[in-house]
Scaffold this motif. Structure first.
Motif, PDB file in Angstrom:
ATOM      1  N   MET A   1      -2.151   4.273   6.666  1.00 21.93           N
ATOM      2  CA  MET A   1      -1.856   2.956   7.178  1.00 21.93           C
ATOM      3  C   MET A   1      -0.977   3.127   8.424  1.00 21.93           C
ATOM      4  N   ASN A   2      -1.388   2.483   9.504  1.00 19.94           N
ATOM      5  CA  ASN A   2      -0.604   2.602  10.734  1.00 19.94           C
ATOM      6  C   ASN A   2       0.550   1.598  10.738  1.00 19.94           C
ATOM      7  N   GLU A   3       1.440   1.773  11.689  1.00 21.61           N
ATOM      8  CA  GLU A   3       2.657   0.955  11.751  1.00 21.61           C
ATOM      9  C   GLU A   3       2.345  -0.528  11.934  1.00 21.61           C
ATOM     10  N   THR A   4       1.378  -0.848  12.775  1.00 25.51           N
ATOM     11  CA  THR A   4       1.035  -2.240  13.042  1.00 25.51           C
ATOM     12  C   THR A   4       0.517  -2.934  11.790  1.00 25.51           C
ATOM     13  N   SER A   5      -0.396  -2.301  11.062  1.00 24.80           N
ATOM     14  CA  SER A   5      -0.939  -2.920   9.847  1.00 24.80           C
ATOM     15  C   SER A   5       0.124  -3.006   8.757  1.00 24.80           C
ATOM     16  N   PHE A   6       1.016  -2.012   8.713  1.00 21.03           N
ATOM     17  CA  PHE A   6       2.112  -2.054   7.746  1.00 21.03           C
ATOM     18  C   PHE A   6       3.026  -3.244   8.034  1.00 21.03           C
ATOM     19  N   LEU A   7       3.431  -3.408   9.293  1.00 15.22           N
ATOM     20  CA  LEU A   7       4.321  -4.516   9.653  1.00 15.22           C
ATOM     21  C   LEU A   7       3.665  -5.865   9.397  1.00 15.22           C
ATOM     22  N   GLU A   8       2.368  -5.964   9.646  1.00 17.23           N
ATOM     23  CA  GLU A   8       1.646  -7.204   9.375  1.00 17.23           C
ATOM     24  C   GLU A   8       1.644  -7.494   7.869  1.00 17.23           C
ATOM     25  N   MET A   9       1.431  -6.480   7.054  1.00 17.43           N
ATOM     26  CA  MET A   9       1.440  -6.645   5.604  1.00 17.43           C
ATOM     27  C   MET A   9       2.830  -7.103   5.135  1.00 17.43           C
ATOM     28  N   ILE A  10       3.892  -6.538   5.701  1.00 19.43           N
ATOM     29  CA  ILE A  10       5.259  -6.942   5.340  1.00 19.43           C
ATOM     30  C   ILE A  10       5.486  -8.401   5.730  1.00 19.43           C
ATOM     31  N   ARG A  11       5.073  -8.778   6.927  1.00 22.58           N
ATOM     32  CA  ARG A  11       5.226 -10.178   7.366  1.00 22.58           C
ATOM     33  C   ARG A  11       4.476 -11.127   6.426  1.00 22.58           C
ATOM     34  N   GLU A  12       3.285 -10.739   6.057  1.00 21.94           N
ATOM     35  CA  GLU A  12       2.441 -11.581   5.212  1.00 21.94           C
ATOM     36  C   GLU A  12       3.020 -11.749   3.803  1.00 21.94           C
ATOM     37  N   GLY A  47       1.274   5.644   2.249  1.00 17.88           N
ATOM     38  CA  GLY A  47       0.173   6.603   2.168  1.00 17.88           C
ATOM     39  C   GLY A  47      -0.479   6.650   0.795  1.00 17.88           C
ATOM     40  N   THR A  48       0.253   6.208  -0.234  1.00 10.41           N
ATOM     41  CA  THR A  48      -0.292   6.232  -1.589  1.00 10.41           C
ATOM     42  C   THR A  48      -1.052   4.959  -1.939  1.00 10.41           C
ATOM     43  N   PHE A  49      -0.949   3.926  -1.086  1.00 16.82           N
ATOM     44  CA  PHE A  49      -1.656   2.671  -1.354  1.00 16.82           C
ATOM     45  C   PHE A  49      -3.135   2.873  -1.041  1.00 16.82           C
ATOM     46  N   ARG A  50      -3.955   2.814  -2.092  1.00 15.08           N
ATOM     47  CA  ARG A  50      -5.384   3.076  -1.946  1.00 15.08           C
ATOM     48  C   ARG A  50      -6.211   1.799  -1.879  1.00 15.08           C
ATOM     49  N   GLY A  51      -5.575   0.659  -2.040  1.00 15.96           N
ATOM     50  CA  GLY A  51      -6.302  -0.601  -1.977  1.00 15.96           C
ATOM     51  C   GLY A  51      -7.051  -0.930  -3.254  1.00 15.96           C
ATOM     52  N   GLU A  52      -6.794  -0.180  -4.347  1.00 18.47           N
ATOM     53  CA  GLU A  52      -7.456  -0.480  -5.618  1.00 18.47           C
ATOM     54  C   GLU A  52      -6.896  -1.758  -6.233  1.00 18.47           C
ATOM     55  N   ALA A  53      -5.624  -2.013  -5.993  1.00 16.53           N
ATOM     56  CA  ALA A  53      -4.978  -3.260  -6.425  1.00 16.53           C
ATOM     57  C   ALA A  53      -4.719  -4.097  -5.176  1.00 16.53           C
ATOM     58  N   LYS A  54      -4.386  -5.374  -5.392  1.00 15.67           N
ATOM     59  CA  LYS A  54      -4.046  -6.220  -4.254  1.00 15.67           C
ATOM     60  C   LYS A  54      -2.757  -5.704  -3.620  1.00 15.67           C
ATOM     61  N   ALA A  55      -2.608  -5.947  -2.344  1.00 16.80           N
ATOM     62  CA  ALA A  55      -1.393  -5.541  -1.643  1.00 16.80           C
ATOM     63  C   ALA A  55      -0.172  -6.192  -2.279  1.00 16.80           C
ATOM     64  N   SER A  56      -0.295  -7.454  -2.687  1.00 11.59           N
ATOM     65  CA  SER A  56       0.843  -8.147  -3.301  1.00 11.59           C
ATOM     66  C   SER A  56       1.266  -7.477  -4.609  1.00 11.59           C
ATOM     67  N   THR A  57       0.311  -7.001  -5.386  1.00  8.58           N
ATOM     68  CA  THR A  57       0.626  -6.298  -6.636  1.00  8.58           C
ATOM     69  C   THR A  57       1.371  -5.011  -6.335  1.00  8.58           C
ATOM     70  N   TRP A  58       0.889  -4.260  -5.360  1.00  7.23           N
ATOM     71  CA  TRP A  58       1.536  -3.006  -4.958  1.00  7.23           C
ATOM     72  C   TRP A  58       2.950  -3.278  -4.432  1.00  7.23           C
ATOM     73  N   ILE A  59       3.103  -4.317  -3.620  1.00  9.80           N
ATOM     74  CA  ILE A  59       4.420  -4.662  -3.066  1.00  9.80           C
ATOM     75  C   ILE A  59       5.377  -5.065  -4.188  1.00  9.80           C
ATOM     76  N   TYR A  60       4.898  -5.858  -5.140  1.00 11.90           N
ATOM     77  CA  TYR A  60       5.744  -6.232  -6.272  1.00 11.90           C
ATOM     78  C   TYR A  60       6.206  -4.999  -7.036  1.00 11.90           C
ATOM     79  N   ARG A  61       5.295  -4.096  -7.294  1.00 13.10           N
ATOM     80  CA  ARG A  61       5.631  -2.905  -8.080  1.00 13.10           C
ATOM     81  C   ARG A  61       6.713  -2.087  -7.372  1.00 13.10           C
ATOM     82  N   ILE A  62       6.526  -1.814  -6.090  1.00 10.09           N
ATOM     83  CA  ILE A  62       7.507  -1.032  -5.326  1.00 10.09           C
ATOM     84  C   ILE A  62       8.829  -1.800  -5.220  1.00 10.09           C
ATOM     85  N   SER A  63       8.746  -3.096  -4.960  1.00 10.45           N
ATOM     86  CA  SER A  63       9.954  -3.920  -4.808  1.00 10.45           C
ATOM     87  C   SER A  63      10.768  -3.948  -6.089  1.00 10.45           C
TER      88      SER A  63
END
Length: 164
Positions: A1-12, A47-63
């Motif tokens: 995941m590049n920096e731009t897509s990461f920052l967009e995901m954080i904003r979203e 780098g470990t986010f494979r997109g198998e789960a929704k981004a929101s689920t992954w963000i919740y888990r890490i958060s």
């Protein structure tokens, strides 16, 4: 995941991170610190986010994992700032703020795993989605939510009547 897509995901999904920060920290400064720590951990884990789960689920888990780990390192002291409203609108806002504050005081009396489940429940996640984030079974999520609701009712009664 590049920096731009990461920052967009954080904003979203920044509301998710803010809610977790609010659940685990009392002061604005501590919430800002936790927010930064969560974003850092998300970046490290991107780098470990494979997109198998929704981004929101992954963000919740890490958060939640970051908040719980940092909560264990630093037990926050509960703060209370009384509100003195000047107008009817401010009084209504103050009542809402007071109720929200009381809810967070009650939630902070729950253990870390209970708080995590409640945070996901407040996001209108299904039992299945909560199970995906927490690693519990759907059935266990339902059981835990019922126990948490009863615990919160009892904590509220104790706070209301000043009993121990």
């Amino acid at each position: 995941m590049n920096e731009t897509s990461f920052l967009e995901m954080i904003r979203e999904h920044q509301k998710i991170i803010h809610k977790v920060c609010h659940l685990y920290r009392d002061s604005i400064h501590d919430r800002e610190d936790l927010f930064q720590e969560i974003v850092y951990q998300l970046w490290k884990s991107a780098g470990t986010f494979r997109g198998e789960a929704k981004a929101s689920t992954w963000i919740y888990r890490i958060s939640l994992n970051t908040a719980i780990a940092s909560f264990r390192r630093k037990q926050p002291a509960l703060e209370y700032t009384p509100l003195i409203p000047d107008s009817a609108d401010e009084l209504r806002d103050a009542d809402d703020t007071q109720r929200e504050h009381q809810l967070f005081v009650l939630l902070k009396q729950l253990d870390e795993s209970e708080r995590a489940i409640v945070a996901l429940y407040f996001e209108d996640m299904s039992y299945k989605q909560i199970a995906e984030v927490t690693g519990l079974t759907e059935n266990h999520v339902g059981v835990k939510l019922n126990r948490i609701k009863n615990k919160l009712k009892n904590l509220q009664k104790k706070a209301q009547y000043g009993t121990e």
